[in-house]
Design a protein around this motif. Structure first.
Motif, PDB file in Angstrom:
ATOM      1  N   MET A 166     -11.242  -0.893 -21.051  1.00  0.00           N
ATOM      2  CA  MET A 166     -10.571  -1.728 -20.048  1.00  0.00           C
ATOM      3  C   MET A 166     -11.037  -3.337 -20.269  1.00  0.00           C
ATOM      4  O   MET A 166     -12.151  -3.676 -20.681  1.00  0.00           O
ATOM      5  CB  MET A 166     -11.087  -1.514 -18.611  1.00  0.00           C
ATOM      6  N   SER A 167      -9.963  -4.231 -20.393  1.00  0.00           N
ATOM      7  CA  SER A 167     -10.561  -5.701 -20.961  1.00  0.00           C
ATOM      8  C   SER A 167     -11.097  -6.458 -19.837  1.00  0.00           C
ATOM      9  O   SER A 167     -11.022  -5.976 -18.676  1.00  0.00           O
ATOM     10  CB  SER A 167      -9.141  -6.323 -21.361  1.00  0.00           C
ATOM     11  N   ILE A 168     -11.810  -7.524 -20.071  1.00  0.00           N
ATOM     12  CA  ILE A 168     -12.380  -8.049 -19.087  1.00  0.00           C
ATOM     13  C   ILE A 168     -11.546  -8.745 -18.151  1.00  0.00           C
ATOM     14  O   ILE A 168     -11.658  -9.007 -17.021  1.00  0.00           O
ATOM     15  CB  ILE A 168     -13.323  -9.274 -19.753  1.00  0.00           C
ATOM     16  N   TRP A 169     -10.178  -9.050 -18.704  1.00  0.00           N
ATOM     17  CA  TRP A 169      -9.232  -9.620 -17.687  1.00  0.00           C
ATOM     18  C   TRP A 169      -8.548  -8.801 -16.853  1.00  0.00           C
ATOM     19  O   TRP A 169      -8.368  -9.154 -15.634  1.00  0.00           O
ATOM     20  CB  TRP A 169      -8.238 -10.106 -18.613  1.00  0.00           C
ATOM     21  N   THR A 170      -8.689  -7.400 -17.178  1.00  0.00           N
ATOM     22  CA  THR A 170      -8.123  -6.519 -16.365  1.00  0.00           C
ATOM     23  C   THR A 170      -9.120  -6.343 -15.347  1.00  0.00           C
ATOM     24  O   THR A 170      -8.722  -6.306 -13.842  1.00  0.00           O
ATOM     25  CB  THR A 170      -8.031  -5.207 -16.909  1.00  0.00           C
ATOM     26  N   ARG A 171     -10.259  -6.334 -15.510  1.00  0.00           N
ATOM     27  CA  ARG A 171     -11.549  -6.163 -14.611  1.00  0.00           C
ATOM     28  C   ARG A 171     -11.784  -7.498 -13.659  1.00  0.00           C
ATOM     29  O   ARG A 171     -11.705  -7.192 -12.469  1.00  0.00           O
ATOM     30  CB  ARG A 171     -12.872  -6.022 -15.208  1.00  0.00           C
ATOM     31  N   ILE A 172     -11.425  -8.460 -14.098  1.00  0.00           N
ATOM     32  CA  ILE A 172     -11.301  -9.727 -13.460  1.00  0.00           C
ATOM     33  C   ILE A 172     -10.023  -9.583 -12.356  1.00  0.00           C
ATOM     34  O   ILE A 172     -10.333 -10.037 -10.939  1.00  0.00           O
ATOM     35  CB  ILE A 172     -11.178 -10.860 -14.208  1.00  0.00           C
ATOM     36  N   THR A 173      -8.913  -8.958 -12.750  1.00  0.00           N
ATOM     37  CA  THR A 173      -7.948  -8.832 -11.896  1.00  0.00           C
ATOM     38  C   THR A 173      -8.202  -7.792 -10.777  1.00  0.00           C
ATOM     39  O   THR A 173      -7.957  -8.230  -9.588  1.00  0.00           O
ATOM     40  CB  THR A 173      -6.589  -8.127 -12.572  1.00  0.00           C
ATOM     41  N   GLU A 174      -9.122  -6.937 -11.152  1.00  0.00           N
ATOM     42  CA  GLU A 174      -9.379  -5.899 -10.173  1.00  0.00           C
ATOM     43  C   GLU A 174     -10.272  -6.637  -8.991  1.00  0.00           C
ATOM     44  O   GLU A 174     -10.139  -6.476  -7.893  1.00  0.00           O
ATOM     45  CB  GLU A 174      -9.923  -4.579 -10.631  1.00  0.00           C
ATOM     46  N   ALA A 175     -11.243  -7.321  -9.622  1.00  0.00           N
ATOM     47  CA  ALA A 175     -12.297  -8.164  -8.613  1.00  0.00           C
ATOM     48  C   ALA A 175     -11.439  -9.106  -7.733  1.00  0.00           C
ATOM     49  O   ALA A 175     -11.798  -9.175  -6.613  1.00  0.00           O
ATOM     50  CB  ALA A 175     -13.158  -8.866  -9.503  1.00  0.00           C
ATOM     51  N   LEU A 176     -10.619  -9.750  -8.080  1.00  0.00           N
ATOM     52  CA  LEU A 176      -9.599 -10.615  -7.313  1.00  0.00           C
ATOM     53  C   LEU A 176      -8.856  -9.820  -6.278  1.00  0.00           C
ATOM     54  O   LEU A 176      -8.779 -10.479  -5.118  1.00  0.00           O
ATOM     55  CB  LEU A 176      -8.646 -11.665  -8.275  1.00  0.00           C
ATOM     56  N   ALA A 177      -8.500  -8.768  -6.779  1.00  0.00           N
ATOM     57  CA  ALA A 177      -7.540  -7.836  -5.903  1.00  0.00           C
ATOM     58  C   ALA A 177      -8.324  -7.484  -4.706  1.00  0.00           C
ATOM     59  O   ALA A 177      -7.671  -7.074  -3.456  1.00  0.00           O
ATOM     60  CB  ALA A 177      -6.834  -6.777  -6.671  1.00  0.00           C
ATOM     61  N   ALA A 178      -9.579  -7.368  -4.789  1.00  0.00           N
ATOM     62  CA  ALA A 178     -10.425  -6.932  -3.649  1.00  0.00           C
ATOM     63  C   ALA A 178     -10.694  -7.750  -2.593  1.00  0.00           C
ATOM     64  O   ALA A 178     -11.405  -7.523  -1.600  1.00  0.00           O
ATOM     65  CB  ALA A 178     -11.862  -6.461  -4.099  1.00  0.00           C
ATOM     66  N   LEU A 179     -10.247  -9.057  -3.019  1.00  0.00           N
ATOM     67  CA  LEU A 179     -10.488 -10.206  -2.017  1.00  0.00           C
ATOM     68  C   LEU A 179      -9.667 -10.045  -0.660  1.00  0.00           C
ATOM     69  O   LEU A 179      -8.581  -9.735  -0.887  1.00  0.00           O
ATOM     70  CB  LEU A 179     -10.391 -11.494  -2.372  1.00  0.00           C
ATOM     71  N   VAL A 180     -10.224 -10.013   0.308  1.00  0.00           N
ATOM     72  CA  VAL A 180      -9.364 -10.143   1.643  1.00  0.00           C
ATOM     73  C   VAL A 180      -8.584 -11.253   1.676  1.00  0.00           C
ATOM     74  O   VAL A 180      -8.970 -12.246   1.284  1.00  0.00           O
ATOM     75  CB  VAL A 180     -10.340  -9.848   2.828  1.00  0.00           C
ATOM     76  N   GLN A 181      -7.342 -11.056   2.131  1.00  0.00           N
ATOM     77  CA  GLN A 181      -6.539 -12.371   2.425  1.00  0.00           C
ATOM     78  C   GLN A 181      -7.133 -13.594   3.061  1.00  0.00           C
ATOM     79  O   GLN A 181      -7.745 -13.500   4.002  1.00  0.00           O
ATOM     80  CB  GLN A 181      -5.042 -12.056   3.098  1.00  0.00           C
TER      81      GLN A 181
END
Length: 237
Positions: free
Chosen positions: A1-16
Motif C-alpha cells: 500500500m503506497s504512502i498516498w493511499t494511507r494518507i487518503t485513509e487518514a483523511l477519510a477518518a476525519l469527521v466532517q
C-alpha cells in the motif's frame, strides 16, 4: 500500500468539519510505520502554510514538492488534497508545528545540531520547498525559524540546516558537519562518516521518512561530502 493511499485513509477518518491538524493527534498512538504518514502530511501541510510567507501564492506546488517526493502517476491529487486542506484551515502554522512536534518529540526535549531526528528531516524538506522557485525570501526565513523553534530545534541546528541548503547563506564546512571551528581532521572525518551513514535510506526510513521522500537526502549528502573535501584540502595545504 503506497504512502498516498494511507494518507487518503487518514483523511477519510476525519469527521466532517474537523481540521487537518486532528490527523497529527490521531497518529500519535499509531505504530512506527504510520509515522511516515505523519512525516508526509507534515511536510505538505507546513509547505502549504509557507506558500504565503513570501507573499506569492502562485508557486508551482508540484515542482516544489517534487524536490522531496516521488509521485506515481495519478497520485498527485492525494498530495493536492492535503495541501488544500491545510491552506484552507484557519489554524496558524504554529499550531500545526506544535502538533507535529508533539507527534515526533512527545517529551519536548531540545534538539541540537548533533541529533539525527525526523523533525530535522522535516525542516530540511521545508527548506527545499522554499528554494524550489530559485529564491529564498525573508518571510520564508522567518517562517522556518519559527517552525524550528516550535519543533524544539536550537538556533545552531537551524543555522546549520539553512547553511546546507540555501545558496548564499553563510556556509562554513564545520557548521555543515555540526562541528566547532577548532575540530581536528580526525573529528571531522568521524562526523562526516556518521552523517553519511545517517543519510542512508534505511536509516531515514527508520525515522519515519517514507521511500517516496528519499530525494530529501540527495542535497544533504552532496553538501556533507563537499564540506569534508573542503576540510581535507585545508588540512592538507
Amino acid at each position: 500500500m503506497s504512502i498516498w493511499t494511507r494518507i487518503t485513509e487518514a483523511l477519510a477518518a476525519l469527521v466532517q468539519g474537523e481540521p487537518l491538524s486532528v490527523v497529527f493527534d490521531r497518529l500519535r498512538n499509531d505504530p512506527a510505520p504510520e509515522q511516515s504518514v505523519g512525516f508526509t502530511i507534515a511536510v505538505l501541510a507546513l509547505g502549504a502554510k509557507m506558500a504565503k510567507a513570501d507573499g506569492t501564492v502562485t508557486r508551482d506546488e508540484v515542482t516544489a514538492f517534487r524536490r522531496i517526493f516521488t509521485f506515481p502517476e495519478g497520485e498527485e491529487e492525494h498530495a493536492a488534497r492535503v495541501y488544500n486542506l491545510a491552506r484552507q484551515d484557519v489554524a496558524g502554522f504554529d499550531a500545526y508545528a506544535r502538533k507535529i512536534a508533539r507527534l515526533f518529540n512527545p517529551d519536548g526535549h531540545r534538539i541540537c545540531a548533533d541529533d539525527h531526528h525526523v523533525l530535522v528531516d522535516i525542516l530540511e524538506a521545508l527548506f527545499q520547498i522554499a528554494i524550489a522557485d530559485g529564491s529564498y525570501h525573508e518571510g520564508e526565513d522567518a517562517f522556518l525559524a519559527h517552525v524550528a523553534d516550535e519543533f524544539g530545534l536550537d538556533d545552531r541546528c537551524f543555522n546549520i540546516v539553512r547553511s546546507r541548503l540555501v545558496e548564499g547563506a553563510p556556509r562554513d564546512p564545520y557548521d555543515v558537519l555540526g562541528l566547532p571551528r577548532d575540530a581536528s581532521k580526525d573529528q571531522a572525518k568521524k562526523a562526516w562518516r556518521e552523517l553519511v551513514r545517517d543519510t542512508h535510506p534505511d536509516v531515514l526510513q527508520s525515522r519515519g521518512v517514507p521511500p517516496e521522500a528519499m530525494k530529501l537526502a540527495e542535497r544533504r549528502l552532496q553538501l556533507i561530502n563537499e564540506a569534508w573535501r573542503e576540510i581535507s584540502a585545508k588540512e592538507a595545504a
